[in-house]
Design a protein around this motif. Structure first.
Motif, PDB file in Angstrom:
ATOM      1  N   SER A 152       0.843  -1.187   0.000  1.00  0.00           N
ATOM      2  CA  SER A 152       0.000   0.000   0.000  1.00  0.00           C
ATOM      3  C   SER A 152       0.883   1.243   0.000  1.00  0.00           C
ATOM      4  N   SER A 153       0.261   2.394  -0.090  1.00  0.00           N
ATOM      5  CA  SER A 153       0.988   3.650  -0.200  1.00  0.00           C
ATOM      6  C   SER A 153       1.827   3.924   1.049  1.00  0.00           C
ATOM      7  N   ASP A 155       2.553   6.949   1.733  1.00  0.00           N
ATOM      8  CA  ASP A 155       2.127   8.299   2.104  1.00  0.00           C
ATOM      9  C   ASP A 155       1.186   8.196   3.299  1.00  0.00           C
ATOM     10  N   GLY A 165      -1.502   4.142   8.088  1.00  0.00           N
ATOM     11  CA  GLY A 165      -1.563   3.559   6.751  1.00  0.00           C
ATOM     12  C   GLY A 165      -1.649   2.057   6.888  1.00  0.00           C
ATOM     13  N   ASP A 193      -1.004   7.280  -3.833  1.00  0.00           N
ATOM     14  CA  ASP A 193      -2.093   6.638  -3.096  1.00  0.00           C
ATOM     15  C   ASP A 193      -3.013   5.843  -4.014  1.00  0.00           C
TER      16      ASP A 193
END
Length: 506
Positions: A152-153, A155, A165, A193
């Motif tokens: 996953s991201s 960010d 996250g 994202d």
């Protein structure tokens, strides 16, 4: 000659040869004692008097008698909401810098505390996995190649002072400096994202990389490989990454994806399974002659096991008050257990939601057999996800197709029940023939299902739909990519909502 690769491989083989696995039972006792001692002065530790547990004649027994079983909702309501609000020393000492966001497959979005101690434990488990590569027949040159981790991201978002996250994004954001030269797609792309945009950027950069291994959930990895192949107009992924040799999978069973995955390759890869959840790095495959994974017994996670039997579970899939709960010393092979964990992130007797089966007691190796709430038993059929996966693989062989995804549910039809399956395939099929074959397979391999078919369960229906429908549903209802998994079994209400979405798309 791959000199650096030779050195790395030699170091891994040396570590594997001279660093022996601990005795699992003793290691687990030590882990529990360390957890209790470290957390004794937390609010949770004082409430359940960890000092008294440690001073008892049998800490394992006293722990089980004193601390109740928690699922996410109960632990959040009683303790973790304070952690998420920013309070310190609640279920683990000090502050909690990270929250792992998990939409899960059994409940709404979760915010799971991730401590520095947990991230350190994940890194140590990662090194154990690297050391286990000595057991696989990999050439020295492999150890000089890059690793593409599709998580996953990176960010991360701010929630009450926590960086939040998915666990793969949190872990990637903490990659050590010495590994960054090997890591792809790199921070800039990993920070994107939107999953579709991320894999488009990966495809654009792919020709500049020399990828030796992949890591990520099968469904999303397959989408990424297809994007790279399409963008560069390739026959298969080895046309652009000829040194690709290893795929480290995890999160869901890989076998149902294997046939369609290998259509994207020039030759099969070495497949290595892992069990990295939002709550920690629980197990990993350590040898090539099995797909089972060895529990990580000496690294910040204490395991308990509830026999997956009706008497031990409530109707909502949670653990019954007087359930039988076993330690690692007491489990048996080829029986299903609901997994409980206590961890260095402040999870205590926490029902993670997975069911496991031991395949080798001496090596403490397991297979993930399903989810506690992903279990079909509406009409007495008692079908686990592992049995459904096996039946789907048999359908692939029998009809010479690839079945990319499936979701099933037992639903009411008048005063009776019907088991309905939505599946995606790579070519058209006679859905009635598939339904008949699927029904026959399940009847032959599950006696409870066979009995149910003579009573309330009146039939099986199969509806083929494009695989894109599954992914679009995932994107609109949860999030595409990352750690998100498509459920295999749904309760009737959720399944009817999914069915409505399917009909709106086709």
């Amino acid at each position: 000659m791959a000199i650096i690769g030779e050195l790395i491989k030699s170091a891994i083989e040396f570590t594997d040869k001279f660093v022996k696995d601990p005795d699992p039972i003793e290691a687990q006792k030590q882990v529990l004692e360390d957890l209790l001692e470290t957390a004794a002065d937390t609010a949770f530790g004082r409430h359940y008097d960890f000092e008294a547990i440690l001073n008892s004649e049998n800490a394992v027994k006293a722990f089980a008698q004193t601390v109740p079983v928690f699922d996410y909702d109960k632990l959040y309501k009683e303790w973790w909401h304070l952690v998420i609000e920013g309070k310190n020393d609640i279920t683990w000492p000090g502050s909690t810098p990270y929250l792992a966001l998990s939409s899960g497959t059994t409940s709404a979005s979760k915010q799971i505390p991730v401590t520095d101690d947990m991230l350190a434990a994940i890194r140590r488990s990662g090194l154990q996995q690297v050391a286990a590569l000595a057991n696989f027949d990999l050439p020295p040159a492999f150890f000089e190649k890059q690793i593409l981790m599709l998580g996953s991201s990176m960010d991360l978002k701010d929630i009450n002072g926590h960086l939040a996250g998915e666990i793969s994004g949190i872990s990637a954001s903490k990659i050590p400096f010495w590994f960054r030269g090997y890591y792809k797609p790199g921070k800039d792309i990993a920070n994107i994202d939107d999953f579709d945009e991320r894999i488009k950027e990966i495809a654009k950069q792919a020709a500049d990389w020399d990828i030796g291994s992949l890591s990520g959930i099968p469904a999303w990895m397959e989408l990424m490989l297809k994007e790279v192949i399409s963008y560069h107009k390739l026959n298969n992924i080895h046309d652009i990454w000829p040194n690709l040799a290893v795929y480290t999978t995890g999160g869901v069973a890989f076998e149902p994806y294997k046939k369609s995955f290998e259509k994207l390759l020039a030759h099969p890869l070495v497949y290595i399974d892992t069990y990295l959840a939002s709550e920690g790095f629980l197990a990993m495959q350590k040898r090539p002659d099995t797909a089972a994974m060895a529990l990580v017994v000496d690294n910040g996670i204490y395991f308990e096991f509830v026999p997956f039997e009706e008497k031990n579970l409530n109707e909502d899939g949670t653990i019954a008050e007087n359930a039988e709960i076993l330690t690692l010393a007491d489990v048996e092979a080829d029986k299903e257990y609901v997994l409980l964990i206590s961890t260095v992130a402040g999870a205590w007797r926490y029902m993670i939601g997975d069911t496991v089966m031991f395949t080798d007691l001496n090596r403490h190796e397991i297979r993930i057999s399903g989810r506690t709430k992903h279990y079909s038993n509406v009409a007495g059929e008692q079908l686990s996800v592992i049995q459904m996966n096996a039946a789907i693989q048999e359908m692939e062989k029998q009809f010479n197709v690839c079945i990319h995804e499936f979701i099933a549910s037992t639903i009411h039809r008048g005063g009776e029940f019907v088991q309905q399956w939505y599946i995606s395939t790579d070519k058209d099929l006679d859905k009635n023939a598939v339904a008949k074959a699927l029904d026959e397979n399940l009847r032959q391999n599950n006696k409870n299902y066979n009995v149910a078919r003579t009573r309330a369960l009146k039939g099986v229906e199969v509806e083929p739909v494009p695989v894109e429908v599954f992914y679009k549903w995932s994107e609109e209802n949860k999030k595409l990519g990352g750690q998100v998994k498509i459920p295999r079994v749904m309760k009737e209400e959720q399944f009817l909502e999914f069915e409505g979405f399917v009909k709106s798309q086709i």
